[in-house]
Design an enzyme around this catalytic site. Structure first.
Site, PDB file in Angstrom:
ATOM      1  N   LYS B  77       0.779  -1.168  -0.110  1.00 36.35           N
ATOM      2  CA  LYS B  77      -0.183   0.138  -0.055  1.00 36.35           C
ATOM      3  C   LYS B  77       0.960   1.348  -0.098  1.00 36.35           C
ATOM      4  O   LYS B  77       1.845   1.125   0.726  1.00 36.35           O
ATOM      5  CB  LYS B  77      -0.781   0.049   1.166  1.00 36.35           C
ATOM      6  CG  LYS B  77      -1.866   1.111   1.239  1.00 36.35           C
ATOM      7  CD  LYS B  77      -2.788   0.851   2.637  1.00 36.35           C
ATOM      8  CE  LYS B  77      -3.704   1.931   2.517  1.00 36.35           C
ATOM      9  NZ  LYS B  77      -4.839   1.712   3.976  1.00 36.35           N
ATOM     10  N   SER B 152      -9.442   1.672   2.918  1.00 30.59           N
ATOM     11  CA  SER B 152      -8.513   2.332   2.176  1.00 30.59           C
ATOM     12  C   SER B 152      -7.674   1.557   1.177  1.00 30.59           C
ATOM     13  O   SER B 152      -7.030   2.234   0.434  1.00 30.59           O
ATOM     14  CB  SER B 152      -7.928   3.614   2.739  1.00 30.59           C
ATOM     15  OG  SER B 152      -7.420   3.095   3.966  1.00 30.59           O
ATOM     16  N   SER B 176      -9.641  -0.654   7.198  1.00 29.63           N
ATOM     17  CA  SER B 176      -9.135  -0.538   5.843  1.00 29.63           C
ATOM     18  C   SER B 176      -8.397  -1.665   5.360  1.00 29.63           C
ATOM     19  O   SER B 176      -8.030  -1.497   4.169  1.00 29.63           O
ATOM     20  CB  SER B 176      -8.106   0.828   5.698  1.00 29.63           C
ATOM     21  OG  SER B 176      -9.168   2.113   5.775  1.00 29.63           O
TER      22      SER B 176
END
Lengths: 105, 490
Positions: B77, B152, B176
């Site tokens: 990420k 996210s 997330s």
């Protein structure tokens, strides 16, 4: 009594966007100026329902439930200056250059 | 290029590479081919790392000694810093930022010979539940390209689900990792707060943030968790506790069998297929011999407002560092304080501004007591309810999300997006470990996930329980059928 007073404060408050923008060092632009103020009021209203929860627990700011290891404050090697400075938007020698700082506003 | 190597699970691939049966460079080439074929439709990645990945793979292949993750091709990420590899946090304010250091989790992955194949898309600064808040572009759910992968950590989830990586790291503040895992048919873990170092994770809310793995199955997730976990002196909130071998413990008998479930009242408003799936799992667990009981959480409804005061408050402080001075985007100006304002006005997206402003409000003079301090006390109330619950049960079982993957553009009202975190924020507020496991498909073929929550540092038991459930669910990951159909449509 305290809860009642706090409730009164919350009901009478207005979300002072100008003041908060100054504190946060940012402004809204374009469509944001139209849409965000209403959204923010709605969100603040919604989180305000927390006042209905009876809490006499202590304030606890982290979920740390274990003991943290302490260490002596010893200086160590930092990040390589050249690599760090490589990301500076503007620099002069080993210094990062910024806009002029005015005394008072 | 066989396209078969991308179908190997992470642990499978590691075993083949470490025993010299398959070359790592071959595996990496297969993943590169997969990404080149698919990613223009899915857009899971912001930055590719193909050249260095292949070089590293060849170097590893030349060695006889290989690390515990030699064979793993990881998507990371883009709020986890990678030295020399662009890290944007999904924001224009860091669009060209190249970190001068690696996050601890990256150091640990690379020490065990994992390959970082690229940096994945996310909601800007990890603020969102759909990856639509990325400043660059949205990511699409590989199961249905008109739908979101969640957020996210949506890019990480989409990458693993679409076989563009064998595993991924995401981050959690309010769900997330677990929510995108559920929406993409993956296993996702939020570790106990303090288990995984936050050094190098760009901070959103420091008392809530944790890095967590996303994987195709429980064994892969357990393997990854062992490598990234453990004390780090560079993270002052890091737990100085030994890390179990989660993978080897998987097949050990489960000694705990008391499961707490949520009262019916907490399921109102949840998608009917989610509720039905949850009830079906509960009855299956009873048949498997588990002891189920309803656990009382009088404050569950207050967890979301509590989170949406605490997280924005901490964010308003953490994001103050983005001022155009030392790195990132700078809007030139004649005067310094104007430079700060212009930089942040132009550099931050709308959701980030919303959260900073909410946080600034909740911490401001006159409102601090009624908002932030109250939320901090509420956090303790919720924590105590979980501690009480764990006196009578060993695990708590909930749906992971109130609904399956929704359409891009469907949730325009910020509040409707915040409600996606309904089942997940409690684990972040309390610090407890929580895992999402694929538990079925909707009638339309969209993945559903179920969440397991355990007491502090109970990941070993959580993984064992999830491993057992995974076998009994027999979740059919038919993502290969979906991607094949897409290719035929070209």
């Amino acid at each position: 009594m305290l809860t009642f007073l706090l409730l009164l404060i919350m009901i009478s408050m207005k979300f002072d966007l100008n003041h908060l923008s100054q504190l946060a060092n940012l402004k809204l632009t374009g469509d944001e100026e139209k849409e965000l103020p209403g959204q923010l009021e709605k969100i603040i209203d919604w989180v305000g329902q927390l006042s209905r929860l009876e809490t006499d627990q202590e304030e606890k700011f982290t979920p740390v439930n274990f003991s943290l290891r302490l260490e002596a404050d010893q200086p160590e090697e930092s990040l390589p200056p050249a690599e760090v400075l490589a990301m500076a938007p503007d620099k002069e020698g080993d210094f990062i250059k910024v806009s002029r700082v005015l005394a008072g506003k | 290029m066989s396209q078969e190597l991308v179908k190997l699970g992470l642990v499978e691939a590691v075993n083949l590479v470490r025993t010299g049966q398959v070359g790592l460079a071959e595996i990496v080439e297969d993943y590169i081919g997969q990404i080149e074929r698919q990613d223009k439709k899915i857009k899971a990645y912001l930055t590719y790392n193909f050249g260095p990945a292949l070089n590293k793979a060849r170097e590893i292949d030349s060695r006889s000694e290989k690390g515990k993750l030699a064979g793993a091709v990881m998507a990371i990420k883009d709020n986890i810093v990678t030295r020399g590899l662009r890290t944007t946090c999904g924001s224009k304010i860091l669009e060209n930022f190249i970190p001068p250091y690696n996050a601890t989790v990256i150091e640990r992955l690379e020490a065990e010979d994992a390959i970082v194949i690229g940096k994945t898309n996310l909601d800007e600064f990890a603020m969102g539940s759909s990856t639509e808040n990325s400043a660059f572009f949205p990511t699409r759910n590989p199961w249905d390209l008109e739908r979101v992968p969640g957020g996210s950590s949506g890019g990480s989830a989409a990458a693993v689900a679409a076989r563009e990586a064998s595993g991924a790291l995401g981050s959690e503040t309010g769900g997330s990792v677990r929510q995108p895992a559920a929406l993409c048919g993956l296993v996702g873990l939020k570790p106990t707060y303090g288990l995984v170092s936050r050094y190098g994770l760009v901070a959103f809310a420091s008392s809530l943030d944790q890095i967590g793995p996303l994987a195709r199955n429980v064994a892969d997730c357990a393997w990854l968790t062992s490598v990234i976990s453990g004390f780090d002196r560079r993270d002052s909130t890091s737990a100085d506790l030994p890390v179990p071998d989660y993978f080897s413990n998987l097949e050990l008998p489960l000694t705990k069998n008391r499961i707490g479930v949520l009262a019916e009242t907490l399921l109102t408003g949840v998608n009917p297929e989610v509720a039905a799936n949850y009830k079906k799992i509960i009855s299956n667990l009873e048949k498997l011999g588990f002891k189920l009981s309803t656990v009382s959480f009088p404050s569950w409804e207050y967890a979301l407002p509590c989170y949406y005061i605490i997280a924005p408050s901490e964010a308003s402080s953490n994001l103050a560092r983005f001022d155009g001075v030392r790195y990132g985007f700078r809007a030139n100006s004649g005067e310094l304080s104007e430079m700060y304002v212009k930089t942040r006005t132009l550099g931050f997206g709308s959701e980030v501004k919303r959260r900073i402003l909410i946080g600034t409000f909740a911490l401001s003079s006159g409102y601090y007591e009624a908002y932030y301090a109250r939320a901090a006390r509420a956090r303790q109330t919720i924590t105590h309810e979980f501690q009480t619950a764990f006196k009578q049960v060993d695990f708590i079982l909930t749906p992971t999300t109130p609904e399956p993957a929704f359409r891009l553009g469907e949730k325009q009202d910020p509040l409707s997006m915040y409600l996606q975190d309904y089942f997940t924020v409690t684990a972040n507020l309390t610090g407890l470990p929580a895992l999402s496991l694929p538990s079925g498909l909707t009638a339309a073929g969209l993945p559903l996930g179920v969440q397991l929550i355990g007491p502090d540092f109970s990941e070993s038991e959580l993984f064992k329980f999830a491993f057992l459930l995974e076998k009994s669910f027999n979740f059919k990951n038919n993502i290969d059928a979906i991607t094949t159909v897409r290719e035929e449509e070209e």
